[in-house]
Design a protein around this motif. Structure first.
Motif, PDB file in Angstrom:
ATOM      1  N   ILE A  70      -7.662   0.120  15.794  1.00 50.38           N
ATOM      2  CA  ILE A  70      -8.049   1.120  14.797  1.00 50.38           C
ATOM      3  C   ILE A  70      -6.795   1.721  14.182  1.00 50.38           C
ATOM      4  O   ILE A  70      -6.284   2.762  14.634  1.00 50.38           O
ATOM      5  N   PRO A  71      -6.245   1.112  13.146  1.00 48.29           N
ATOM      6  CA  PRO A  71      -5.036   1.654  12.521  1.00 48.29           C
ATOM      7  C   PRO A  71      -5.340   2.729  11.488  1.00 48.29           C
ATOM      8  O   PRO A  71      -6.393   2.729  10.850  1.00 48.29           O
ATOM      9  N   ASP A  72      -4.398   3.662  11.340  1.00 50.76           N
ATOM     10  CA  ASP A  72      -4.361   4.529  10.170  1.00 50.76           C
ATOM     11  C   ASP A  72      -3.574   3.788   9.096  1.00 50.76           C
ATOM     12  O   ASP A  72      -2.411   3.424   9.329  1.00 50.76           O
ATOM     13  N   ARG A  73      -4.183   3.542   7.949  1.00 52.69           N
ATOM     14  CA  ARG A  73      -3.410   2.932   6.867  1.00 52.69           C
ATOM     15  C   ARG A  73      -2.311   3.886   6.414  1.00 52.69           C
ATOM     16  O   ARG A  73      -2.383   5.097   6.632  1.00 52.69           O
ATOM     17  N   SER A  74      -1.283   3.349   5.785  1.00 56.45           N
ATOM     18  CA  SER A  74      -0.220   4.217   5.288  1.00 56.45           C
ATOM     19  C   SER A  74      -0.827   5.269   4.363  1.00 56.45           C
ATOM     20  O   SER A  74      -1.742   4.998   3.588  1.00 56.45           O
ATOM     21  N   GLY A  75      -0.335   6.502   4.514  1.00 65.18           N
ATOM     22  CA  GLY A  75      -0.882   7.625   3.758  1.00 65.18           C
ATOM     23  C   GLY A  75      -1.914   8.414   4.530  1.00 65.18           C
ATOM     24  O   GLY A  75      -2.364   9.468   4.060  1.00 65.18           O
ATOM     25  N   TYR A  76      -2.302   7.938   5.715  1.00 68.59           N
ATOM     26  CA  TYR A  76      -3.361   8.570   6.498  1.00 68.59           C
ATOM     27  C   TYR A  76      -2.874   8.903   7.904  1.00 68.59           C
ATOM     28  O   TYR A  76      -2.004   8.228   8.457  1.00 68.59           O
ATOM     29  N   GLY A  77      -3.509   9.930   8.494  1.00 66.28           N
ATOM     30  CA  GLY A  77      -3.293  10.242   9.892  1.00 66.28           C
ATOM     31  C   GLY A  77      -1.833  10.390  10.250  1.00 66.28           C
ATOM     32  O   GLY A  77      -1.083  11.129   9.607  1.00 66.28           O
ATOM     33  N   ARG A  78      -1.400   9.654  11.267  1.00 62.87           N
ATOM     34  CA  ARG A  78      -0.015   9.737  11.748  1.00 62.87           C
ATOM     35  C   ARG A  78       0.871   8.640  11.171  1.00 62.87           C
ATOM     36  O   ARG A  78       2.050   8.553  11.528  1.00 62.87           O
ATOM     37  N   SER A  79       0.318   7.802  10.316  1.00 66.21           N
ATOM     38  CA  SER A  79       1.132   6.743   9.697  1.00 66.21           C
ATOM     39  C   SER A  79       2.027   7.335   8.613  1.00 66.21           C
ATOM     40  O   SER A  79       1.898   8.514   8.253  1.00 66.21           O
ATOM     41  N   SER A  80       2.932   6.508   8.088  1.00 69.68           N
ATOM     42  CA  SER A  80       3.851   6.973   7.047  1.00 69.68           C
ATOM     43  C   SER A  80       3.092   7.612   5.896  1.00 69.68           C
ATOM     44  O   SER A  80       2.069   7.076   5.443  1.00 69.68           O
ATOM     45  N   ARG A  81       3.573   8.731   5.431  1.00 70.29           N
ATOM     46  CA  ARG A  81       2.922   9.428   4.333  1.00 70.29           C
ATOM     47  C   ARG A  81       3.318   8.823   2.997  1.00 70.29           C
ATOM     48  O   ARG A  81       4.431   8.329   2.834  1.00 70.29           O
ATOM     49  N   VAL A  82       2.379   8.876   2.069  1.00 74.02           N
ATOM     50  CA  VAL A  82       2.579   8.322   0.737  1.00 74.02           C
ATOM     51  C   VAL A  82       2.226   9.407  -0.269  1.00 74.02           C
ATOM     52  O   VAL A  82       1.240  10.125  -0.102  1.00 74.02           O
ATOM     53  N   THR A  83       3.043   9.543  -1.305  1.00 79.08           N
ATOM     54  CA  THR A  83       2.791  10.558  -2.321  1.00 79.08           C
ATOM     55  C   THR A  83       2.477   9.902  -3.657  1.00 79.08           C
ATOM     56  O   THR A  83       2.616   8.688  -3.823  1.00 79.08           O
ATOM     57  N   GLY A  84       2.062  10.705  -4.622  1.00 78.95           N
ATOM     58  CA  GLY A  84       1.755  10.186  -5.956  1.00 78.95           C
ATOM     59  C   GLY A  84       0.346   9.656  -6.039  1.00 78.95           C
ATOM     60  O   GLY A  84      -0.407   9.614  -5.057  1.00 78.95           O
ATOM     61  N   LYS A  85      -0.040   9.228  -7.224  1.00 77.15           N
ATOM     62  CA  LYS A  85      -1.385   8.710  -7.449  1.00 77.15           C
ATOM     63  C   LYS A  85      -1.583   7.362  -6.756  1.00 77.15           C
ATOM     64  O   LYS A  85      -0.669   6.541  -6.705  1.00 77.15           O
ATOM     65  N   ILE A  86      -2.777   7.156  -6.241  1.00 82.72           N
ATOM     66  CA  ILE A  86      -3.122   5.874  -5.637  1.00 82.72           C
ATOM     67  C   ILE A  86      -3.328   4.846  -6.742  1.00 82.72           C
ATOM     68  O   ILE A  86      -4.051   5.110  -7.710  1.00 82.72           O
ATOM     69  N   PRO A  87      -2.719   3.665  -6.644  1.00 83.18           N
ATOM     70  CA  PRO A  87      -2.926   2.628  -7.664  1.00 83.18           C
ATOM     71  C   PRO A  87      -4.393   2.200  -7.724  1.00 83.18           C
ATOM     72  O   PRO A  87      -5.107   2.229  -6.713  1.00 83.18           O
ATOM     73  N   LEU A  88      -4.837   1.799  -8.906  1.00 83.86           N
ATOM     74  CA  LEU A  88      -6.237   1.410  -9.072  1.00 83.86           C
ATOM     75  C   LEU A  88      -6.602   0.189  -8.232  1.00 83.86           C
ATOM     76  O   LEU A  88      -7.775  -0.010  -7.900  1.00 83.86           O
ATOM     77  N   ASP A  89      -5.640  -0.633  -7.888  1.00 86.49           N
ATOM     78  CA  ASP A  89      -5.903  -1.820  -7.062  1.00 86.49           C
ATOM     79  C   ASP A  89      -5.602  -1.549  -5.589  1.00 86.49           C
ATOM     80  O   ASP A  89      -5.213  -2.442  -4.842  1.00 86.49           O
ATOM     81  N   PHE A  90      -5.831  -0.308  -5.143  1.00 88.69           N
ATOM     82  CA  PHE A  90      -5.435   0.070  -3.783  1.00 88.69           C
ATOM     83  C   PHE A  90      -6.174  -0.705  -2.712  1.00 88.69           C
ATOM     84  O   PHE A  90      -5.630  -0.941  -1.627  1.00 88.69           O
TER      85      PHE A  90
ATOM     86  N   HIS B 186       0.816  -1.202   0.000  1.00 85.00           N
ATOM     87  CA  HIS B 186       0.000   0.000   0.000  1.00 85.00           C
ATOM     88  C   HIS B 186       0.854   1.258   0.000  1.00 85.00           C
ATOM     89  O   HIS B 186       0.354   2.358  -0.287  1.00 85.00           O
ATOM     90  N   ALA B 187       2.137   1.116   0.315  1.00 87.09           N
ATOM     91  CA  ALA B 187       3.070   2.232   0.344  1.00 87.09           C
ATOM     92  C   ALA B 187       4.323   1.855  -0.440  1.00 87.09           C
ATOM     93  O   ALA B 187       5.400   1.697   0.134  1.00 87.09           O
ATOM     94  N   PRO B 188       4.198   1.670  -1.762  1.00 80.94           N
ATOM     95  CA  PRO B 188       5.340   1.208  -2.569  1.00 80.94           C
ATOM     96  C   PRO B 188       6.512   2.174  -2.467  1.00 80.94           C
ATOM     97  O   PRO B 188       6.352   3.396  -2.518  1.00 80.94           O
ATOM     98  N   GLY B 189       7.695   1.604  -2.300  1.00 79.53           N
ATOM     99  CA  GLY B 189       8.908   2.406  -2.235  1.00 79.53           C
ATOM    100  C   GLY B 189       9.307   2.829  -0.840  1.00 79.53           C
ATOM    101  O   GLY B 189      10.429   3.306  -0.642  1.00 79.53           O
ATOM    102  N   LEU B 190       8.414   2.665   0.157  1.00 80.06           N
ATOM    103  CA  LEU B 190       8.734   3.025   1.532  1.00 80.06           C
ATOM    104  C   LEU B 190       9.160   1.794   2.317  1.00 80.06           C
ATOM    105  O   LEU B 190       8.528   0.753   2.236  1.00 80.06           O
ATOM    106  N   SER B 191      10.224   1.921   3.071  1.00 75.97           N
ATOM    107  CA  SER B 191      10.670   0.829   3.928  1.00 75.97           C
ATOM    108  C   SER B 191      11.565   1.419   5.024  1.00 75.97           C
ATOM    109  O   SER B 191      12.555   2.089   4.727  1.00 75.97           O
ATOM    110  N   PRO B 192      11.202   1.218   6.277  1.00 76.36           N
ATOM    111  CA  PRO B 192       9.989   0.550   6.758  1.00 76.36           C
ATOM    112  C   PRO B 192       8.771   1.471   6.669  1.00 76.36           C
ATOM    113  O   PRO B 192       8.893   2.648   6.343  1.00 76.36           O
ATOM    114  N   VAL B 193       7.609   0.917   6.998  1.00 75.88           N
ATOM    115  CA  VAL B 193       6.361   1.671   7.013  1.00 75.88           C
ATOM    116  C   VAL B 193       5.845   1.694   8.450  1.00 75.88           C
ATOM    117  O   VAL B 193       5.683   0.650   9.075  1.00 75.88           O
TER     118      VAL B 193
END
Length: 268
Positions: free
Chosen positions: A60-80, A11-18
């Protein structure tokens, strides 16, 4: 309120760790709540935690890209949705939780269903609130297009809630990215009524509850009924005064909690 670190996430391609931020409340059977496309803070489950916290351990997790979790940039993949399902399964793995109840709202409901299809043995029951079944949302296309183009057009109260959850600047990116992916999914839909599950939703074998606001503006005519008919092990309950989030709407929350309490198991 801790963070959990995943080595990587589709869900957060290119990020490691998340880093996944999550809230935990209550005790009892584990219940994973999966938020919708604008994040948890806009549609919190405070009422349900208060009423059912003695029976369930809410995660209740924040998925990556949301809230206080790791931020994600760029377009969301269609199979998100599929990618998020894999991330949330990894989240459960990291906590050592083999089996739990899933409750998803909106995009989170799609993710919950995909988790149930992929590993039914890990799902005790699934609550699918404000479920999306169709890839193309003709009635919502203009809404998503406007939100993607200019999130500042949203009402002041909405902007404040989103900013409190995602940050004063990042909230606009959250809205743009989620709205844009729904616009693109509609454009790529090959036929009216094409579903998000490639025809596989009927394979869902876990006891499932579709709980849906009768006034939900993000639902296409006949959409929720078709999803319910596809899943033999499911129940459909319509919340008469509910819109897109019955669990947090003043006019709907009492009825929603009654329906939820009837579906969820008694405390072990």
């Amino acid at each position: 309120m801790p963070f959990l670190e995943l080595t990587e996430s589709p869900h957060a391609p290119g990020l490691s760790p998340v880093k996944i931020y999550y809230r935990e409340s209550g005790s009892g059977t584990p219940l994973l709540f999966l938020h919708g496309g604008w994040g948890y803070g806009y549609y919190p489950i405070d009422s349900q935690i208060e009423e059912f916290g003695g029976r369930f351990r809410f995660l209740i997790p924040d998925r990556s890209g949301y809230g206080r979790s790791s931020r994600v940039t760029g377009k969301i993949p269609l199979d998100f949705h599929r990618r998020a399902a894999m991330e949330m399964t990894a989240f459960l793995d990291a906590l050592g939780i083999g089996r739990c109840i899933l409750w998803g709202h909106s995009d989170g409901a799609v993710i919950a269903a995909m988790m149930g299809l992929a590993a039914p043995e890990r799902c005790e029951r699934i609550v699918l609130e404000a479920f999306h079944f169709y890839r193309g949302k003709e009635g919502s296309r203009s809404f998503f297009a406007r939100a993607a183009a200019n999130p500042m057009e949203l009402g002041e109260g909405t902007r404040k809630k989103l900013a409190a959850d995602h940050g004063e600047t990042h909230w606009q990116d959250v809205v743009r990215r989620n709205s844009d992916v729904w616009v693109r999914m509609g454009e790529r839909s090959e036929r009216p009524g094409e579903d998000l599950f490639a025809g596989r939703l009927g394979e869902l074998s876990v006891p499932a509850l579709f709980v849906h606001g009768r006034l939900d503006p993000r639902t296409e005519p006949g959409e929720i009924e078709r999803a319910h008919e596809d899943v033999p092990a499911s129940t459909l309950r319509m919340i008469e005064n509910g819109k897109h989030c019955p669990h947090s709407e003043e006019a709907a929350v009492r009825e929603f909690n009654t329906v939820l309490g009837e579906f969820l198991p008694a405390r072990n």
